[in-house]
Structure formats: C-alpha cells, structure tokens
Design a protein around this motif. Structure first.
Motif: not given
Length: 729
Positions: A530-537, A575-585, A618-623
């Motif tokens: 989660i940290t990796f995905a959200v911070l890089f997003t 742009i920043i909160p919108l893109c981050t929100l999608i990644q959080l979902v 693995e599917t969720a990770f690559y998504c």
C-alpha cells in the motif's frame, strides 16, 4: 560299486551289529540283511505322492518332510546377498515341485533366477539338450548355482561333464551330493569357494567312526576295506567347539594336523534314514513281542502276524538311541530342521566338511537362520563370501532404475533427484526431504534448513537500509534548500507547492524499502504494497500536474479562454488527489479480496527457508503497478510535448528525462522480478524503488539546486524576462 551303495552297506553293518548287541531290544532274536543289486530297498527325501497308502500300502517314509528346504535355501541366499542364482533340477515330480516352491519363496525378496536347467531323466533326450544346458550355465554371470535332484541320474552326468569342462561355481545343494566322485576325488569340491549343503538336523552317532575302523572284515563276504577307504574323508562338524580346546587351531594348519584329529564321520541324510529304518523295524518287532494278552507275552512270532506288524510299523514313533524323535506316521511328521555345512577341497584330494550354521523350521521369523562367522572364517579363510548379483548394489544417494525387458535383479543406478535422498542401498525410490529440510550433497541425509530473511544485520540488508536513509536525508536537504529559497524565481516558476509535495512524497518513497527489510509480519506485508503504491502514485501524479501546469502556462493564449480558465481556477491541483484516490480504490479492492500475507519459500535457495511476504493476488498487484505505469506514460507524453517551450526555468525537459528514467527502471524490473525467487525478489523490488525515486530526485531537483546554490546569478527575474522577451531583428 558306487560309493553310495558302500555307505548303505557300512551303515547296515553298523546298525545291525549295534541292535544285535542289545538283548533287551529284541529278546531271543538277531537280525541279518542281504544285499541284492537288482532289488534294493529305496531311499530318498520325503515325497508327498508316496503318502498314498492305497497305491503304496506297505511303503513307509522315514525321511522328514522337506517342505521348508526352499525357504531355508532362500534364507541363505539373503544372508550372503546372492540375488542372482542359477537353478538345476531333475525333470521329475520332486524337481518340478521344488522349482514351484522355490519361485514362490523368492518372490517379494528381490531374488532372481539367472537360468533354470531342467535335466531330462531320459539319457537320449538329455544328450540332445546337454550342449544347450552347458552354454546356459557358462554364459550366465551368476556365481551361485542351486542343485536339486537325485544322484545316480542324468543330473549327476551333467555335473561330471561340467566338472570335466572346468565350470566353477558356489554350489548349494543337499547332503546326498557330498560324496559324488570324479576319478576318485570328490567332484563337488571343484569350486572356487566350495559348496554349501543342507542336511536334516540330527545328533551325531557316537563311536560310528571307531566301529567302522575296527570292524572285523573277515566275517563279511564283501570287501569292506575298500569301501571304508573310499568313504573316509575328513569331517569337522564340530570344529568350532574343538578349536576352543586346541591352541594351534587356525585356518592355515596343515592337512597332517587334520589327519591326527578324531573328527566324526557324519552320515548323510539317506544313511541316517536307513539307520532309523532298521531301528523302526526292530522297535516294531519289540512292540509285537511284548504285546501282552492277560499280562502274558505273545507266543506267536511277529513275522507270522504281518497285518498287525505293518499296522504297528505304520504308527511307529520312538526315540532312537542318539536321542532324536523318529515318526513314521506322515500325519504327525514334522518339517525338518537343517544343518548347513561348507565343503572345501584341498590339493591332496581331501575334502573338509564344516558345519557353519543351522536352519530351524519352527524358529521365530527372522531368527530361523543361524550362521557362525567364526566357522565360515575357519572353513574358507575369510568371513566374506562372494556375492552373486546381476547388478552391483546401488550405493547411498542412488536409486535402482529398472531396465526394460530384464529381470528385477538387473538394474542401473541413477542419482536421486533434487532434494531427495536414499539412505539405504538398493532403494527403488528416493525419499523426498520434508519441507523444512534439504538433501546434503551426497543425497543420503536430510539436513535442517536455515531460516533466512532480508535482515538489517545482513550486509545486503544493511547496504540497502543505508542507501534508503542517505537518499532520505538528501531529499530532506533539497527540501530545505527549496524552503529557504522559496521566494526566488526558479522556485516560484516551477510551482512551489507541487515541488514541496513531490519532495515530501519522495522522502517517504526512500523510507519505503525499510518495510521490506527485517522479519516480516502481516501488517508489514500489507504496508509494503500500500505504501509503495500510494506514495509513488502521489509522486508521479505530482509530476503529471507540474507538466500540465507548464503546458497550460505557455499555451494559455493560444488555446483560448477554456485553457486560461483552467489555469486560473487551479484545476490542475485536483490531479494529485484524483489520481491518488483511484489508486486507493484499487488497493482497497486488493486488500479486501486477497491481501498480502507472510509466506515461506523452501525451494529458492538450497538449504534455506526464506520468510517473505506473499503478495496475495498477483492480478491485483499488477493492476496497481499497471495503473502507476499509465500515469508515468501520461506524464512522459505531456512532458515530451512541452520539452521545447521557451523559458529559462522551463523544467519540461527535466520532467521528460525523469519519466524516461522511471520507465526504464520499472520496465527492467518486470522480467528481472519474474526470473528471480525468494530473497532476490525483495532485493529487486527494493532496488527498483530506490533507483526510480533517485531518478526523480536527481533529474528534477538537482539542476535547480545547482542554479540556486552555485549559479545564483541565473536565479533572477530580470534575466528571465530578458531571455524570454528578447527582441527580434
């Protein structure tokens, strides 16, 4: 006259004289015998067919049952590792029955027959097959041959022919073959390790040798002296006990010493049965003689009451003079116990027969066979008897590989597969080590695996942690420079707020690898992804926002009121909160369906169990990774289009290059990640995080820091205006 008949005559003389010297056995009577070559009394092993009293009403079998003989021979084969043997039998009912019983006993014991020679009883038929039988035994690779059949037959002819042609084997047979002769010498001794014979177990007959040696030959019409010389060969049935009383007893004592010892001449089975047959006759007469009517002995002679005599003989059971139980009634007859003897030949033509063990038909399973190692060493000069195998033993770490079309005893040895062992010889299948163990190099033992994690104490873990902390400190230093020079044109021109967001997100991106180092737990595994995905997003979406702002700033006039409105309204800030929100979902769906968990990897590194985080789906990770990649591609595309816009502080080129570095790192990551396992996967992921974060920091902020700290003369508004609005000629 055959030696076998010599033995019969000597035995008859011995037993009749012994009975006649005992007046209490048959009072007022003495027995004599006559020998007629054309009408012999018949002797041999027990035969089930002869138990039919309707067909043979006056035939009585003295010999004990031999139903356990095949099993006794098989037990000896197993003891000496004779898994590949030949079998020679006579073509009669007894031979065929022995073959059937022998095959039944070797099944399941991993024993095989190299060949089976069935010798025809008819001489003419034998002559047509003799050459084939000879070639069969010569070409086979076995060292041991089992023989079963009668002597004075075509089977004996075969043996004599093989002896003449020089065939040497370890022969395993019955005691009736002990005295087969070849030009005055015992044939069976012509063997590189002698012969092993099975005889019915019985006590020794006392004074047998002395009586034969001191026999008054003048009172007999036959040449006893010749018989006596032909039959006398040395016997050491109790050599082990005798050696204990002899100080000079060893395996290399001269034959002259043997000649001085008073070893007993042992009877073979047939002579012992003859001995018992005469005593059975005597005891039957004694019982009839003492059969009383009203307390008085019968006055009628036993031979005048034949039916009663035969009935008495049929049910006779007695203890003979040497203490053995003799049973005539076949219904109560027991299976025989066997003495196992070894026969050796010496250059002078003398043979020594040594009792080396015994087989008990009624012993407990696994305890029926007894072999004296001391007696074997005394008889052969060594405790090691040659083996007889089709294939050499598969040593530890190997398994048997069966060859198609060949006997089960003929096989090849192949090494055990990876992480499998064989800790016994000749194993059919290797055994897989438990999950927490691994096979040693020799593949004969499982060793305990060492638990491994990417720990801070490891050199590699320490290096990665130090790199992460150094980049974190460097990012903090850059952020401090930007905060200190926040009012300078270069900081303002590149969207000061977004720069702060990007630097803060990069600081935490550099701390992200610390979650991958150390002993994992469930919370750590979830936070890693989660940290990796959200911070890089956040970081990439900030770059995207900065790029869009640059494009809108330089093309606001050309693109019209809509674009100017977007720039003025600050829409790019969403742009920043919108893109981050999608990644959080996406991360929420991942955590809700198949979240990461603590797992072990027992296969990646030999001898180690690696504790790591399994990503779950693995599917969720690559998504998640794919969504991040789409943001990177978008940022790269926009930055690439704005790379040539005029401005002293236009950072589009640096953003383009930073996204190019970012893409290169993660495109390289995917194949490398898939080609590694265990701890290496974590190292690849940590390195990719550090490399991509360092790429963003270096490409975007180092040029600005260079101007702020080292070239402050370029960081002035006047220079910017002059360069931007340079007059044209």
């Amino acid at each position: 006259m055959p030696v076998k008949k010599h033995q019969y005559i000597l035995t008859m003389i011995f037993v009749t004289e012994k009975i006649n010297r005992n007046p209490k056995l048959i009072p007022n009577m003495s027995i004599t015998f006559s020998f007629s070559p054309s009408n012999c009394i018949h002797y041999g092993p027990f035969h089930p067919v002869l138990s039919d009293h309707y067909q043979y009403p006056y035939l009585y079998q003295i010999a004990p049952k031999e139903t356990r003989l095949p099993f006794a021979i098989v037990s000896l084969m197993l003891h000496f590792n004779w898994t590949w043997v030949g079998l020679v039998i006579s073509d009669d009912d007894q031979g065929i029955q022995f073959l059937s019983d022998f095959r039944e006993k070797i099944q399941g014991n991993e024993l095989c027959l190299a060949f089976v020679n069935v010798i025809p009883l008819n001489m003419d038929l034998y002559n047509t097959r003799a050459e084939k039988c000879y070639k069969q035994i010569v070409t086979s690779l076995e060292n041991v041959v089992v023989i079963y059949g009668e002597i004075n037959s075509t089977l004996e002819v075969s043996f004599r022919r093989w002896a003449y042609l020089g065939i040497h084997r370890i022969w395993v047979t019955t005691s009736q073959w002990d005295v087969i002769t070849n030009t005055g010498r015992p044939f069976i001794f012509y063997s590189f390790h002698g012969a092993f014979t099975f005889s019915n177990h019985h006590h020794e007959i006392p004074n047998f040798k002395r009586i034969i040696q001191t026999m008054n030959i003048s009172q007999y019409p036959i040449v006893i002296s010749v018989m006596r010389l032909e039959w006398m060969y040395f016997n050491c049935l109790h050599i082990e006990s005798k050696c204990r009383t002899q100080s000079n007893c060893s395996t290399n004592i001269s034959l002259e010493w043997y000649a001085t010892q008073q070893f007993n001449i042992a009877m073979n089975d047939e002579n012992y049965n003859l001995y018992n047959a005469v005593y059975a006759w005597a005891y039957a007469h004694r019982e009839l003689y003492y059969d009383q009517v009203d307390g008085q002995p019968l006055r009628q002679q036993p031979q005048e009451n034949c039916p009663k005599f035969y009935h008495t003989l049929k049910n006779m059971q007695f203890i003979n003079p040497i203490g053995d139980l003799v049973t005539i009634n076949e219904k109560t007859k027991c299976d025989a116990d066997y003495d196992i003897s070894h026969i050796s030949k010496f250059p002078q033509g003398l043979g020594i027969k040594v009792k080396i063990g015994q087989f008990s038909s009624y012993g407990s399973l696994g305890q029926q066979l007894y072999i004296s190692e001391e007696a074997i060493e005394w008889a052969t000069g060594s405790r090691k008897i040659p083996s007889s195998v089709c294939s050499e033993t598969c040593r530890l770490g190997f398994r048997k590989f069966q060859q198609e079309g060949k006997a089960a005893c003929c096989f090849e040895c192949s090494p055990c597969p990876e992480n499998e062992i064989s800790n016994e010889t000749d194993m059919d299948q290797c055994v897989k080590c438990p999950m927490n163990q691994y096979a040693n190099i020799e593949k004969n033992h499982c060793l305990q695996k060492t638990v491994m994690v990417l720990d801070f104490e490891d050199i590699l873990g320490m290096v990665l942690a130090c790199l992460a902390l150094c980049f974190f400190a460097l990012t903090a230093l850059v952020l401090g420079v930007f905060v200190k020079h926040q009012d300078t044109p270069i900081v303002k021109a590149n969207n000061r707020t977004n720069s702060y967001i990007l630097l803060i997100s990069l600081k935490f991106c550099f701390l992200c690898p610390l979650l991958f180092i150390g002993h994992p737990n469930t919370a750590k595994c979830i936070l890693q992804q989660i940290t990796f995905a959200v911070l890089f997003t956040v970081a990439v979406s900030t770059v995207l926002a900065k790029t869009i702002i640059v494009v809108l700033a330089f093309r606001a006039t050309a693109l019209g009121k809509m674009m100017r409105g977007l720039l003025v309204s600050g829409a790019s800030n969403f742009i920043i909160p919108l893109c981050t929100l999608i990644q959080l979902v996406l991360c929420g769906i991942w955590m809700g369906t198949s979240p990461p968990f603590v797992d072990t990897d027992e296969h990646s590194e030999h001898g180690h169990i690696i504790i790591l985080c399994n990503k779950g789906s693995e599917t969720a990770f690559y998504c998640v990774l794919g969504y991040l990649g789409s943001l990177v591609v978008g940022s790269f595309t926009v930055a690439f289009l704005a790379r040539n816009l005029p401005d002293e502080f236009n950072e589009a080129k640096f953003l383009t290059f930073s996204m190019l570095v970012f893409c290169s790192v993660w495109v390289t990551f995917l194949p490398v990640y898939h080609s590694t396992k265990g701890k290496a996967m974590m190292i690849v992921e940590v390195f990719s995080i550090l490399a991509s974060s360092a790429g963003l920091l270096g490409c975007i902020f180092f040029p600005k820091c260079y101007i702020i700290l080292l070239r402050p003369n370029k960081n002035i508004l006047k220079r910017i205006k002059k360069k931007t609005f340079r007059p044209t000629n």
